[in-house]
Design a protein around this motif. Structure first.
Motif, short mmCIF file in Angstrom:
data_model
loop_
_atom_site.label_atom_id
_atom_site.label_comp_id
_atom_site.label_asym_id
_atom_site.label_seq_id
_atom_site.Cartn_x
_atom_site.Cartn_y
_atom_site.Cartn_z
N VAL A 283 45.73 42.88 56.95
CA VAL A 283 45.20 43.07 55.60
C VAL A 283 43.89 42.30 55.47
O VAL A 283 43.76 41.19 55.97
N THR A 284 42.92 42.91 54.80
CA THR A 284 41.66 42.24 54.49
C THR A 284 41.51 42.16 52.97
O THR A 284 42.27 42.76 52.23
N VAL A 285 40.51 41.43 52.53
CA VAL A 285 40.24 41.33 51.10
C VAL A 285 39.48 42.60 50.68
O VAL A 285 38.50 42.96 51.31
N PRO A 286 39.93 43.30 49.62
CA PRO A 286 39.33 44.60 49.26
C PRO A 286 37.91 44.49 48.70
O PRO A 286 37.62 43.59 47.94
N ASP A 287 37.11 45.44 49.08
CA ASP A 287 35.78 45.56 48.47
C ASP A 287 35.95 45.84 46.98
O ASP A 287 36.82 46.61 46.58
N GLY A 288 35.12 45.21 46.16
CA GLY A 288 35.08 45.51 44.74
C GLY A 288 36.22 44.96 43.91
O GLY A 288 36.30 45.23 42.71
N TYR A 289 37.11 44.15 44.49
CA TYR A 289 38.27 43.67 43.74
C TYR A 289 37.90 42.83 42.52
O TYR A 289 38.66 42.77 41.56
N ARG A 290 36.72 42.24 42.53
CA ARG A 290 36.34 41.40 41.40
C ARG A 290 36.13 42.20 40.12
O ARG A 290 36.13 41.65 39.03
N ALA A 291 35.99 43.51 40.24
CA ALA A 291 35.83 44.37 39.07
C ALA A 291 37.16 44.98 38.63
O ALA A 291 37.18 45.75 37.67
N TRP A 292 38.25 44.67 39.31
CA TRP A 292 39.55 45.24 38.98
C TRP A 292 40.10 44.63 37.69
O TRP A 292 39.70 43.56 37.26
N GLN A 293 41.07 45.31 37.11
CA GLN A 293 41.67 44.87 35.85
C GLN A 293 42.62 43.69 36.07
O GLN A 293 43.36 43.65 37.06
N LEU A 294 42.60 42.79 35.12
CA LEU A 294 43.51 41.65 35.14
C LEU A 294 44.93 42.13 34.89
O LEU A 294 45.20 42.85 33.93
N ILE A 295 45.86 41.75 35.77
CA ILE A 295 47.28 42.03 35.58
C ILE A 295 47.90 40.87 34.80
O ILE A 295 48.56 41.08 33.80
N ALA A 296 47.64 39.64 35.25
CA ALA A 296 48.17 38.47 34.55
C ALA A 296 47.56 37.19 35.09
O ALA A 296 47.29 37.08 36.28
N PRO A 297 47.36 36.21 34.21
CA PRO A 297 47.00 34.86 34.66
C PRO A 297 48.27 34.05 34.85
O PRO A 297 49.34 34.44 34.39
N ALA A 298 48.14 32.94 35.54
CA ALA A 298 49.28 32.02 35.71
C ALA A 298 48.74 30.61 35.89
O ALA A 298 47.64 30.40 36.39
N LEU A 299 49.54 29.66 35.47
CA LEU A 299 49.23 28.25 35.66
C LEU A 299 50.35 27.65 36.49
O LEU A 299 51.51 27.66 36.06
N GLU A 300 50.04 27.20 37.68
CA GLU A 300 51.03 26.61 38.59
C GLU A 300 51.02 25.10 38.42
O GLU A 300 49.97 24.48 38.46
N GLY A 301 52.20 24.53 38.27
CA GLY A 301 52.34 23.08 38.18
C GLY A 301 52.41 22.45 39.57
O GLY A 301 52.01 23.05 40.56
N GLU A 302 52.96 21.24 39.61
CA GLU A 302 53.12 20.52 40.88
C GLU A 302 53.95 21.36 41.83
O GLU A 302 54.86 22.05 41.41
N PRO A 303 53.69 21.34 43.09
CA PRO A 303 52.65 20.55 43.78
C PRO A 303 51.32 21.28 43.90
O PRO A 303 50.35 20.70 44.36
N LEU A 304 51.24 22.55 43.47
CA LEU A 304 50.01 23.32 43.67
C LEU A 304 48.91 23.00 42.67
O LEU A 304 47.74 22.96 43.02
#
Length: 176
Positions: A46-67
């Motif tokens: 798998v590679t990082v897709p071309d143009g993904y920065r223009a894709w629609q937001l599915i969801a944000p998340a906030l990860e706690g410890e340890p990340l």
């Protein structure tokens, strides 16, 4: 009166994408073809897709410890349609990209948390035949545009299988 969450989601997505660009992680996910120079994940290709920065937001998340990460998951048109229609399993061609940054306090507004240093770009690609052994999903995890080692990729499906098998192995739910 309840506030409209759309401006907040849009602002979070824009901040996340701006931080990604500033960090230089705008690498290009598709399945690699012969002679393709894009970095591909071991095991899955798998590679990082071309143009993904223009894709629609599915969801944000906030990860706690340890990340301690701020994350934004975006999807291609196939993914967005599947989420909108509640389609499970996700159809072949679904691609999800998770952008992650360390979260830091905003220098302009103390109660806010904003993206800091970029940590990873993670990709899931649905192809039931190609990735039959891993629930139909191929995985890619990239740091500074380069795939992490095979040992880290070997852990992807096991985690998804153990925790979200009933949601076609996908953690992310569509943000209302």
């Amino acid at each position: 009166m309840a506030s409209d969450p759309r401006p907040i989601r849009a602002s979070l997505a824009l901040a996340a994408l701006a931080a990604l660009a500033a960090a230089g992680l705008a690498v290009a996910a598709h399945s690699p073809e012969p002679g393709d120079a894009k970095p591909a994940s071991p095991i899955f290709g798998v590679t990082v897709p071309d143009g993904y920065r223009a894709w629609q937001l599915i969801a944000p998340a906030l990860e706690g410890e340890p990340l301690n990460e701020l994350r934004a998951v975006v999807g291609n048109d196939v993914a967005v349609k599947a989420y909108a229609n509640g389609t499970l399993p996700f159809p072949d061609g679904t691609v999800l990209v998770k952008l992650a940054w360390k979260h830091v306090p905003s220098p302009e507004f103390e109660p806010a948390t904003v993206p800091g240093r970029a940590t990873t770009v993670q990709v899931m690609v649905k192809d039931a035949k190609r990735y039959a052994a891993t629930g139909g999903w191929g995985f890619g995890r990239f740091i500074d545009g380069k795939p992490v080692d095979a040992a880290q990729h070997e852990t992807c499906f096991a985690c998804h299988e153990a925790r979200v098998k009933g949601h076609d192995f996908v953690f992310t739910r569509f943000a209302p």
